[in-house]
Design an enzyme around this catalytic site. Structure first.
Site, PDB file in Angstrom:
ATOM      1  N   CYS A  75       0.846  -1.196   0.000  1.00  0.00           N
ATOM      2  CA  CYS A  75       0.000   0.000   0.000  1.00  0.00           C
ATOM      3  C   CYS A  75       0.882   1.246   0.000  1.00  0.00           C
ATOM      4  O   CYS A  75       1.782   1.372   0.835  1.00  0.00           O
ATOM      5  CB  CYS A  75      -0.914  -0.001   1.226  1.00  0.00           C
ATOM      6  SG  CYS A  75      -1.960   1.477   1.340  1.00  0.00           S
ATOM      7  N   CYS A  83      -1.359   6.554   6.534  1.00  0.00           N
ATOM      8  CA  CYS A  83      -2.505   5.827   7.076  1.00  0.00           C
ATOM      9  C   CYS A  83      -2.101   4.995   8.300  1.00  0.00           C
ATOM     10  O   CYS A  83      -1.063   4.332   8.302  1.00  0.00           O
ATOM     11  CB  CYS A  83      -3.096   4.917   5.999  1.00  0.00           C
ATOM     12  SG  CYS A  83      -4.515   3.945   6.565  1.00  0.00           S
ATOM     13  N   CYS A  86      -2.753  -0.025   9.168  1.00  0.00           N
ATOM     14  CA  CYS A  86      -1.902  -1.223   9.212  1.00  0.00           C
ATOM     15  C   CYS A  86      -0.636  -0.929  10.012  1.00  0.00           C
ATOM     16  O   CYS A  86      -0.210   0.213  10.126  1.00  0.00           O
ATOM     17  CB  CYS A  86      -1.518  -1.677   7.803  1.00  0.00           C
ATOM     18  SG  CYS A  86      -2.901  -2.328   6.832  1.00  0.00           S
ATOM     19  N   CYS A 160      -7.789   0.415  -0.546  1.00  0.00           N
ATOM     20  CA  CYS A 160      -7.331  -0.162   0.721  1.00  0.00           C
ATOM     21  C   CYS A 160      -7.052  -1.630   0.431  1.00  0.00           C
ATOM     22  O   CYS A 160      -7.972  -2.447   0.378  1.00  0.00           O
ATOM     23  CB  CYS A 160      -8.383  -0.019   1.817  1.00  0.00           C
ATOM     24  SG  CYS A 160      -7.888  -0.777   3.388  1.00  0.00           S
ATOM     25  N   GLN A 230     -16.918 -11.887  12.748  1.00  0.00           N
ATOM     26  CA  GLN A 230     -15.487 -11.877  12.452  1.00  0.00           C
ATOM     27  C   GLN A 230     -15.221 -11.207  11.107  1.00  0.00           C
ATOM     28  O   GLN A 230     -15.920 -11.442  10.130  1.00  0.00           O
ATOM     29  CB  GLN A 230     -14.942 -13.301  12.451  1.00  0.00           C
ATOM     30  CG  GLN A 230     -14.872 -13.924  13.837  1.00  0.00           C
ATOM     31  CD  GLN A 230     -13.810 -13.291  14.709  1.00  0.00           C
ATOM     32  OE1 GLN A 230     -12.811 -12.767  14.210  1.00  0.00           O
ATOM     33  NE2 GLN A 230     -14.012 -13.339  16.023  1.00  0.00           N
ATOM     34  N   GLU A 283     -25.424 -11.725  26.121  1.00  0.00           N
ATOM     35  CA  GLU A 283     -24.910 -10.713  25.195  1.00  0.00           C
ATOM     36  C   GLU A 283     -25.555  -9.375  25.540  1.00  0.00           C
ATOM     37  O   GLU A 283     -26.755  -9.303  25.833  1.00  0.00           O
ATOM     38  CB  GLU A 283     -25.233 -11.104  23.756  1.00  0.00           C
ATOM     39  CG  GLU A 283     -25.045 -10.029  22.708  1.00  0.00           C
ATOM     40  CD  GLU A 283     -23.637  -9.465  22.661  1.00  0.00           C
ATOM     41  OE1 GLU A 283     -23.497  -8.239  22.557  1.00  0.00           O
ATOM     42  OE2 GLU A 283     -22.668 -10.249  22.747  1.00  0.00           O
ATOM     43  N   ASP A 326     -16.039 -14.894  24.858  1.00  0.00           N
ATOM     44  CA  ASP A 326     -15.360 -14.127  23.806  1.00  0.00           C
ATOM     45  C   ASP A 326     -15.519 -12.647  24.139  1.00  0.00           C
ATOM     46  O   ASP A 326     -16.315 -11.941  23.524  1.00  0.00           O
ATOM     47  CB  ASP A 326     -15.991 -14.463  22.451  1.00  0.00           C
ATOM     48  CG  ASP A 326     -15.293 -13.785  21.283  1.00  0.00           C
ATOM     49  OD1 ASP A 326     -14.250 -13.133  21.501  1.00  0.00           O
ATOM     50  OD2 ASP A 326     -15.800 -13.899  20.150  1.00  0.00           O
ATOM     51  N   CYS A 353      -9.175 -11.397  21.554  1.00  0.00           N
ATOM     52  CA  CYS A 353      -8.630 -10.578  20.468  1.00  0.00           C
ATOM     53  C   CYS A 353      -7.506  -9.681  20.950  1.00  0.00           C
ATOM     54  O   CYS A 353      -6.964  -8.898  20.161  1.00  0.00           O
ATOM     55  CB  CYS A 353      -9.735  -9.755  19.808  1.00  0.00           C
ATOM     56  SG  CYS A 353     -10.583  -8.635  20.939  1.00  0.00           S
TER      57      CYS A 353
END
Length: 399
Positions: A75, A83, A86, A160, A230, A283, A326, A353
């Protein structure tokens, strides 16, 4: 006297990777967190942020001695000052996974006292075009892009490369109102869903689609296109498979699915416990609960509770055989971990995560008699510093 190195150029020998998409260097007794560098490199780095404490932040603006894993970023806006989407475009895929493995191992060592060898597993599909959901933002001229690292400044984009082509093409060629945030999602059928978030005090506008089709765990899901699912197209199926292998809920057993989203893991647990078993799905998101109830309507063994996990577990007196959780990026936290441990499950399957949050919660579990039995890590977010982990905790003394 307060030090301020902002704007100063330093010649650095780059040290180990740190959690957050940067590496650590040291100059004159201070820590420098360096982005766009790799361990072992000799670089010139410009200090971008300095609050006068024991550390500052910098970007590698010139690489004097490159590391073996360095590549040219695919990129054109993945460099210093550009940016912030990433972190590791300048690293090969193998190098990225090795860096993430080092981070997971370091967090478990530092925060949980565990010495583990970690491997981050590659998901099918490669490093590009994996991202199926993205939120762009429009600059003052109405051009859509992403924000610079640790900044509100918008970097306009022509493309992107990590995002699905259709999701990009639905947003970037168009002009928007300044400050608009635009969510774009490509679902499993290749349909694109676009929602405009025009700013505080104004209602979101669904401009295209709205109900996404996803597939995982031998089931088709119809869910809110911009809700939780996801982002990597292979992640949901991969995680559901691992959770099922490690949960091993017996027919007729009770199980909990905490932070259940739309019920991906609840569906796996429901198939294991069968019609005589019970699965409690908790939840906090009302739309996710509604989606879960609709998608799992045929599984009467699943009961839903909408609310904060820490609140809804306070009065639970049942003893689940298995607990799956999770949690969000901050982790479950002491109160939730304590209530899970007090319920005495045979197995706890923790999907994480954030490796730091996982390590903190693993340490809390250890103090309550649960040891880390197994760990797998997956590169569900290539080019970024994020990594998805699945941990199995079981009663017993820590190794």
């Amino acid at each position: 006297m307060k030090q301020d190195w902002t704007g100063r150029t330093l010649e650095l020998t780059v040290g180990p990777v740190a959690h957050g998409g940067h590496c650590v260097a040291r100059v004159d007794g201070r820590v420098v967190f360096v982005r766009h560098a790799l361990p072992g490199e000799q670089v010139l780095a410009e200090v971008t942020e300095d609050a006068g404490k024991s550390f500052c932040r910098a970007d590698a603006i010139e690489v004097l001695t490159p590391a073996k894993g360095r590549v040219t970023p695919p990129c054109p806006v993945a460099g210093p000052g550009l940016c912030g989407g990433c972190d590791w475009q300048h690293a090969s895929g193998q190098a990225q996974r090795e860096l993430k493995a080092e981070v997971v191992a370091e967090q478990l060592s530092r925060l949980a006292g565990l010495d583990l060898s970690v491997t981050v597993e590659e998901l099918p599909g490669g490093l590009l075009r994996w991202r199926t959901r993205v939120r762009f933002v429009a600059d003052e001229d109405g051009r859509a892009g992403l924000r610079a690292h640790r900044s509100h400044r918008v970097v306009p984009l022509a493309d992107c490369p990590i995002t699905a082509r259709a999701a990009v093409d639905a947003v970037l060629p168009h002009t928007w109102s300044a400050g608009d945030e635009i969510e774009s999602t490509e679902d499993a059928d290749g349909e694109v869903h676009v929602r405009r978030l025009p700013g505080r005090g104004r209602r979101p506008e669904q401009q295209r689609g709205g109900i996404a089709v996803q597939r995982a765990a031998d089931r088709e899901w119809r869910i809110a296109a911009h809700g939780f699912w996801q982002v990597h197209p292979e992640a949901a199926e991969t995680l559901a498979r691992v959770v099922g292998e490690w949960a091993q809920a017996a027919p007729g057993a009770r199980a909990w699915d905490l932070y259940a989203g739309a019920g991906l893991f609840a569906s796996v647990l429901a198939e294991q416990v069968g019609p005589r078993g019970r699965v409690l799905a908790v939840e906090s998101g009302r739309r996710a609960v509604a989606d879960g109830k609709a998608n799992l309507a045929g599984l009467r063994q699943v009961s839903w509770r909408c609310g904060q996990v820490e609140h809804l577990l306070r009065d639970r007196t049942d003893s689940p055989q298995v607990v799956v959780l999770d949690p969000p990026r901050k982790g479950a936290g002491r109160e939730v971990v304590e209530r899970i441990a007090a319920a005495g499950p045979e197995r706890v399957v923790y999907v994480a995560c954030d490796p730091a949050a996982l390590a903190r919660d693993v340490a809390t579990f250890a103090g309550l008699g649960y040891r880390l039995d197994r760990l797998r890590a997956f590169d569900a977010f290539p080019m970024t510093h994020h990594v998805e982990c699945v941990a199995l905790l079981t009663p017993g003394a820590s190794d």
